[in-house]
Design an enzyme around this catalytic site. Sequence first.
Site, PDB file in Angstrom:
ATOM      1  N   GLY A   1       0.826  -1.191   0.000  1.00  0.00           N
ATOM      2  CA  GLY A   1       0.000   0.000   0.000  1.00  0.00           C
ATOM      3  C   GLY A   1       0.865   1.246   0.000  1.00  0.00           C
ATOM      4  O   GLY A   1       2.039   1.214   0.377  1.00  0.00           O
ATOM      5  N   CYS A   2       0.262   2.348  -0.415  1.00  0.00           N
ATOM      6  CA  CYS A   2       1.047   3.582  -0.542  1.00  0.00           C
ATOM      7  C   CYS A   2       1.480   4.098   0.820  1.00  0.00           C
ATOM      8  O   CYS A   2       2.638   4.483   1.010  1.00  0.00           O
ATOM      9  CB  CYS A   2       0.268   4.627  -1.326  1.00  0.00           C
ATOM     10  SG  CYS A   2      -1.410   4.935  -0.742  1.00  0.00           S
TER      11      CYS A   2
END
EC number: 1.2.1.38
Lengths: 355, 355, 355, 355
Positions: free
Chosen positions: A158-159
Amino acid sequence: MHEPVWSCIVNTGQTWTVGVTGATGYAGGEVCRLLAGHPHLRLAGVHANSSAGRRLGELQPHLLPYADLEVRPSAPEDLAGYDVVVLALPHGESAAIAAQLSQDTLVIDCGADHRLEDPAAWARWYGGEHAGAWPYGLPELPGQREKLAGARRIAVPGCYPTSVTLAMAPALAAGVVEPDVVVVAASGTSGAGKAAKPHLLGSEVMGSVSAYGVGGGHRHTPEMAQTLGAAAGAPVKVSFTPTLVPMSRGILATCSAPLQAGIDAAAARAAYAQAYADEPFVHLLPEGQWPTTAQVLGANTVAVQVTVDPDAGRLVVVAAVDNLTKGTAGGAIQSANIALGVPETAGLPLVGVAP
Amino acid sequence: MHEPVWSCIVNTGQTWTVGVTGATGYAGGEVCRLLAGHPHLRLAGVHANSSAGRRLGELQPHLLPYADLEVRPSAPEDLAGYDVVVLALPHGESAAIAAQLSQDTLVIDCGADHRLEDPAAWARWYGGEHAGAWPYGLPELPGQREKLAGARRIAVPGCYPTSVTLAMAPALAAGVVEPDVVVVAASGTSGAGKAAKPHLLGSEVMGSVSAYGVGGGHRHTPEMAQTLGAAAGAPVKVSFTPTLVPMSRGILATCSAPLQAGIDAAAARAAYAQAYADEPFVHLLPEGQWPTTAQVLGANTVAVQVTVDPDAGRLVVVAAVDNLTKGTAGGAIQSANIALGVPETAGLPLVGVAP
Amino acid sequence: MHEPVWSCIVNTGQTWTVGVTGATGYAGGEVCRLLAGHPHLRLAGVHANSSAGRRLGELQPHLLPYADLEVRPSAPEDLAGYDVVVLALPHGESAAIAAQLSQDTLVIDCGADHRLEDPAAWARWYGGEHAGAWPYGLPELPGQREKLAGARRIAVPGCYPTSVTLAMAPALAAGVVEPDVVVVAASGTSGAGKAAKPHLLGSEVMGSVSAYGVGGGHRHTPEMAQTLGAAAGAPVKVSFTPTLVPMSRGILATCSAPLQAGIDAAAARAAYAQAYADEPFVHLLPEGQWPTTAQVLGANTVAVQVTVDPDAGRLVVVAAVDNLTKGTAGGAIQSANIALGVPETAGLPLVGVAP
Amino acid sequence: MHEPVWSCIVNTGQTWTVGVTGATGYAGGEVCRLLAGHPHLRLAGVHANSSAGRRLGELQPHLLPYADLEVRPSAPEDLAGYDVVVLALPHGESAAIAAQLSQDTLVIDCGADHRLEDPAAWARWYGGEHAGAWPYGLPELPGQREKLAGARRIAVPGCYPTSVTLAMAPALAAGVVEPDVVVVAASGTSGAGKAAKPHLLGSEVMGSVSAYGVGGGHRHTPEMAQTLGAAAGAPVKVSFTPTLVPMSRGILATCSAPLQAGIDAAAARAAYAQAYADEPFVHLLPEGQWPTTAQVLGANTVAVQVTVDPDAGRLVVVAAVDNLTKGTAGGAIQSANIALGVPETAGLPLVGVAP
């Protein structure tokens, strides 16, 4: 006189074809953008059920060289035949598709389905049965490049976890801080995707900052606990508050934790200097210079700075990434490069687009 | 394990060294950014009198691969020895430097000193004696590529004239409109440069649009009159109003002129389709799709659309460019590619950074 | 037919004249803006040494009703004769001026000179000798309205301390959390003032978030320690990281601290509900709704929300204020209203300007 | 101690109750915001079919004093009983509702249903049968205040026509220009409303400018032709191109037309000075100062500047308004004030919210 798209890239080695599904969204579009400059990967097809049959140019006007590509459906049979398949889909949609793709195909999942190792964590945060973890596409973690070399399934982080893990793992691994991390991260709106929701309208987000998922509610929290726990070799408490800020791209993660006794600023900094000395994408900035999201916009780079607050007794680390590039699509290609055995930096911008 | 900056570019041909002066400003920084991805040009030195002796990384934090370059002075002797010298300086400073550089050096002036052909226009708009016109770096103009091939002096067009010329030259050349053009252009703030002026503060420009140089006062006006007059083969009246909008990059030029009698929408469109059929960077969008500056951000591309307003009796053309890329640094490199005999698109992004 | 500026305000009571120095800056301009709608205060003169002799309209174009006022110097003798003097000056300049103004004049200092009670804290953070503390203009603190009633000297809190104090004081006062607070606050650029500095250019701040003063370096930190320590009745550790976000106005403060044993979400929320039940400007939002800076833009209001993160064992509180309104000029007028004995909400907007 | 919302307003005269339908949208929300500071009008109910039954605070978080109002349906019977009804609805919905409201009720339509006088224009641009024109709520037009005095039906002008009419009517009325006007207007995104559409997402509009409705397609075009034609006393050609810029509020209209023979800058300026000498809201700026949308943000003011371009032979006029305030809700209240016989400026901000 019209030069083809690839004119500036002299490809002397092998080329792999890539199909991208979810190509009409922000993450999928960023994958396509980066592929346009990649010497070994060639965008060969774009897929998205909701827009099947339309020209890509209607939906992704910036992908001008690909404007005339027709968007095709994204059932598993539509995705057969590519060397590499990138899944840029909402969580819960990847696992079923991936299960039907050849084991020889390199499948890269930009969604959450294969990130978490703990089925219980999956059940709590996403619900249902877990499809199992894949090699985690964050090459900067110790030992991770070995796991990615030759892999044919990769889970893209995930970012937020990308930024927070890179910010705090060195300190936790080196015993610089206690395993009790507080994170407040500012994110551009593209992290929320392209679905039209009222609170994401330009009129709402311009000139405004807001928090969301406060109190531990964001689904990236267990992923951070997983990566930071691995770095620390022990469970890590993570208080995570994401905020939405008026820009399209970028994450600035401000992280802190109580200093272990006897640690000073030099020792803390040394942990980071050592961890990132040979990393091509992670830049520990010179002392006194603090990261900005602008400096990494559109690039696969991470800017990190670290300091000690003696009054509060905390280490404070700030990391900047572009959520779509290093935080998603660039990280995906970096891992793909490793998996395929081409140079890790191939096709990945090292310079941000600023101002 | 640390890949060098150039790893992804397999350079099988000749390489030229490039020195950039004004490298600490926005235009110079963009030249450096683009050079980082160029297969034939290598950034060999950065210059700026005001910051000589400092690390480039302090002044251009996004140029991470070049962060440790030392900024050097920009006297002519400091610029000797490069194959290519890019001058990204305020107008009036280029001519004196260029006069002392070797005639074998490719000198590219991003400033205004050598754009205007008419000494009287120079005297009126800039004052003083004119240093003479150089080959004009807008390859899309008819016959212009021939003038740029092998050139060792190139005048890069202004950012507004790039957008306006590409928007209106086909219609004027084809006799579609009368030579009486009205332009209102929206520009991001980077066009105003990096000098700290109160009206350019973020607090002032965010949430605000303003006009400036109204009534024919902008110095890009005579340059537009020159390029459009050449296209029309006759003098062209140009009413030009620039406006400043809250974004860093991009120009959207909205241009219109009275239709010549008997011209309909199809005829107008045909003039553009023909003019840009073989251009690698100029995209006439499909009917009904209008340009956005986001779609060309960071790219060397131009998005153009054209229509007819039958009630008002006017042709309306809208063009989008990134003022720093196609509008300055990208245009400079495009012309340099032609001058040096490498592929015109070498090193130039074809995909915008969006969203 | 031309209505005078004051037409919509029927002033049936006493009026005081106000002189504003620093009127050409952001804080001073906001004071003027609010005075235009105040039924008891009348802007009678504007002062600023650097711009003396110019029309206010050149420098503050939005203050259209006051455009023809001439800016006058700001020596003490220039400020004599007003009922109220607002000092919106850089720190270190207020004390000397205030010392020469009549003790009958209500002097309101928007700067830092008179906020800190501890001379040692002043010496450490600002340097030199402390001018002494004035009644602190945050009426929402327990017992503070009594101190402000009839006061003729008021120190306006800093913008960050306003937001952080209102966010955390109830929890600390009620023993809900341990005295160990972590704050990450996002601020619009107007908080950095109107002086033209390169890093505050629109081109730099749009599309970018950055941290500054990291590690306890921001001068608002000791002020927060003072207010929160008073609330807690004991020293409070404060880790404070401010960040700059791409908007002109607003602060979103994300604050957290370890929960005391035995405290649950309901108990935490009750502390806030009780503290703010009768406050006209502080709004504890309904559960599940999180503050945005847009909702308080241009208003004297504060939006607060609170929750518990059981995994991390922390209370998380988010507060939104407009740094120029409640964070500076509105807070100043609120305190002045109390000092002068008029309704506390007189002339203060209760509705934000959104979207 | 909690002051009621109205505390700062001493209302010595009559009060009218107001019901707002479409109160959950941007125009309706702005009406509510302005009513909060109005001495003679009191918001008594909010209506919106789509959100009936919800708290207003969920939908309009900035309207804090009204947060607990319940949104009610907007059938005609729901709107009975108010002294004033404001219709902030999509075009086509107002006429049917208004027809069922009492002739004694002041009905103010913020939509398009009753603006156009020519049924053929209505049929061409909106389709169907025209409901008839109402007194046009632009008091600055010659003779218009007389038509609004005592009116019980008012059609609020469109936001673009407000800015363009105020920009060009004086020149056309005075014979300064030919009846051939070119307008390019930049608008903030709130003009497009609150419906969630992909192209209005923050990620799409931040950092981007685009044109729409090019070639005469925008429905505000016939309204401009109507007002300008009335000013000129003859048909006026209008070429209108709206553009969307990255900000929430504001319109900057850049307008030009060919100068009539023998007109110089002084004569042109005189026409504007005379037209607006006694207007409370329209400010002809001093020569050399150009309008910004920031200076009128949230205010009912209009900033205008005019100049002559001698080379192009055109008059150029720039006008800035806030599309939601003077462009819609403020204009509505200004006209209501006239209709009800209270001071025209009552309750209307004269100072913009800047920076």
